[in-house]
Design a protein around this motif. Structure first.
Motif, PDB file in Angstrom:
ATOM      1  N   THR A 157      42.168  28.313  47.528  1.00  0.00           N
ATOM      2  CA  THR A 157      42.549  28.751  46.256  1.00  0.00           C
ATOM      3  C   THR A 157      42.336  30.202  46.359  1.00  0.00           C
ATOM      4  O   THR A 157      41.107  30.711  47.074  1.00  0.00           O
ATOM      5  CB  THR A 157      41.738  28.289  45.070  1.00  0.00           C
ATOM      6  N   LYS A 158      42.818  31.237  46.153  1.00  0.00           N
ATOM      7  CA  LYS A 158      42.872  32.587  46.083  1.00  0.00           C
ATOM      8  C   LYS A 158      41.538  33.018  45.131  1.00  0.00           C
ATOM      9  O   LYS A 158      41.448  32.543  44.206  1.00  0.00           O
ATOM     10  CB  LYS A 158      43.993  33.360  45.703  1.00  0.00           C
ATOM     11  N   THR A 159      40.523  33.804  45.623  1.00  0.00           N
ATOM     12  CA  THR A 159      39.664  34.346  44.576  1.00  0.00           C
ATOM     13  C   THR A 159      39.854  35.511  44.134  1.00  0.00           C
ATOM     14  O   THR A 159      40.502  36.372  44.645  1.00  0.00           O
ATOM     15  CB  THR A 159      38.360  34.185  45.322  1.00  0.00           C
ATOM     16  N   ARG A 160      39.841  35.737  42.641  1.00  0.00           N
ATOM     17  CA  ARG A 160      39.979  36.917  42.011  1.00  0.00           C
ATOM     18  C   ARG A 160      38.509  37.576  41.778  1.00  0.00           C
ATOM     19  O   ARG A 160      37.669  36.875  41.702  1.00  0.00           O
ATOM     20  CB  ARG A 160      40.692  36.650  40.906  1.00  0.00           C
ATOM     21  N   ALA A 161      38.548  38.865  41.433  1.00  0.00           N
ATOM     22  CA  ALA A 161      37.417  39.727  40.756  1.00  0.00           C
ATOM     23  C   ALA A 161      37.323  39.039  39.519  1.00  0.00           C
ATOM     24  O   ALA A 161      38.235  38.758  38.741  1.00  0.00           O
ATOM     25  CB  ALA A 161      37.665  41.038  40.969  1.00  0.00           C
ATOM     26  N   PRO A 162      35.951  38.746  39.025  1.00  0.00           N
ATOM     27  CA  PRO A 162      35.916  38.453  37.725  1.00  0.00           C
ATOM     28  C   PRO A 162      36.497  39.430  36.548  1.00  0.00           C
ATOM     29  O   PRO A 162      36.420  40.523  36.664  1.00  0.00           O
ATOM     30  CB  PRO A 162      34.216  38.511  37.457  1.00  0.00           C
ATOM     31  N   LYS A 163      36.910  38.781  35.483  1.00  0.00           N
ATOM     32  CA  LYS A 163      37.428  39.599  34.275  1.00  0.00           C
ATOM     33  C   LYS A 163      36.322  40.374  33.883  1.00  0.00           C
ATOM     34  O   LYS A 163      35.309  40.056  33.548  1.00  0.00           O
ATOM     35  CB  LYS A 163      38.155  38.812  33.389  1.00  0.00           C
ATOM     36  N   LYS A 164      36.739  41.752  33.524  1.00  0.00           N
ATOM     37  CA  LYS A 164      35.652  42.497  32.803  1.00  0.00           C
ATOM     38  C   LYS A 164      35.686  42.109  31.311  1.00  0.00           C
ATOM     39  O   LYS A 164      36.872  41.698  30.706  1.00  0.00           O
ATOM     40  CB  LYS A 164      36.108  43.983  32.935  1.00  0.00           C
ATOM     41  N   ASN A 165      34.728  42.188  30.747  1.00  0.00           N
ATOM     42  CA  ASN A 165      34.393  42.175  29.201  1.00  0.00           C
ATOM     43  C   ASN A 165      35.137  43.207  28.506  1.00  0.00           C
ATOM     44  O   ASN A 165      35.111  44.307  29.219  1.00  0.00           O
ATOM     45  CB  ASN A 165      33.152  41.891  28.774  1.00  0.00           C
TER      46      ASN A 165
END
Length: 110
Positions: free
Chosen positions: A96-104
């Protein structure tokens, strides 16, 4: 050239023996003689007896014909139908492709 000799592990031999015994019991439950089943399956009586003993040198075609005569051919469709090990191995190899975590939202407003 001669045929290669089939070498089976003890566990495989046991499975074939059990399969043959199950086929024999199915024939007896239906009150069919070995001669009747062999004739309907278009095989010889000795071939049927080999199947019932779980002989490894008997063709898959002969096994299938006997199962058809006994009305058990759909049992073969159950073989490897629920391949849990294969599915687990397939799932492991799926990347699976990893994404940067979403910002709050709080961090975005700063």
């Amino acid at each position: 050239m001669g045929r290669n000799k089939i070498i089976l592990l003890p566990k495989s031999k046991r499975i074939l023996t059990d399969l043959g015994e199950n086929i024999r019991l199915a024939r007896l439950r239906r009150k069919l003689s070995a001669e009747q089943v062999a004739e309907r399956a278009n095989i010889s009586r000795p071939t049927l007896l080999s199947i019932e003993k779980g002989a490894a040198n008997t063709s898959m075609r002969a096994y299938l014909q006997v199962l058809f005569v006994l009305g058990l051919e759909k049992d073969l469709l159950k073989v490897a139908k629920d391949d849990t090990l294969g599915r687990k191995l397939q799932d492991i190899s799926i990347t699976t492709k990893t994404r940067a975590p979403k910002k709050n939202r709080d961090e975005q407003e700063k």
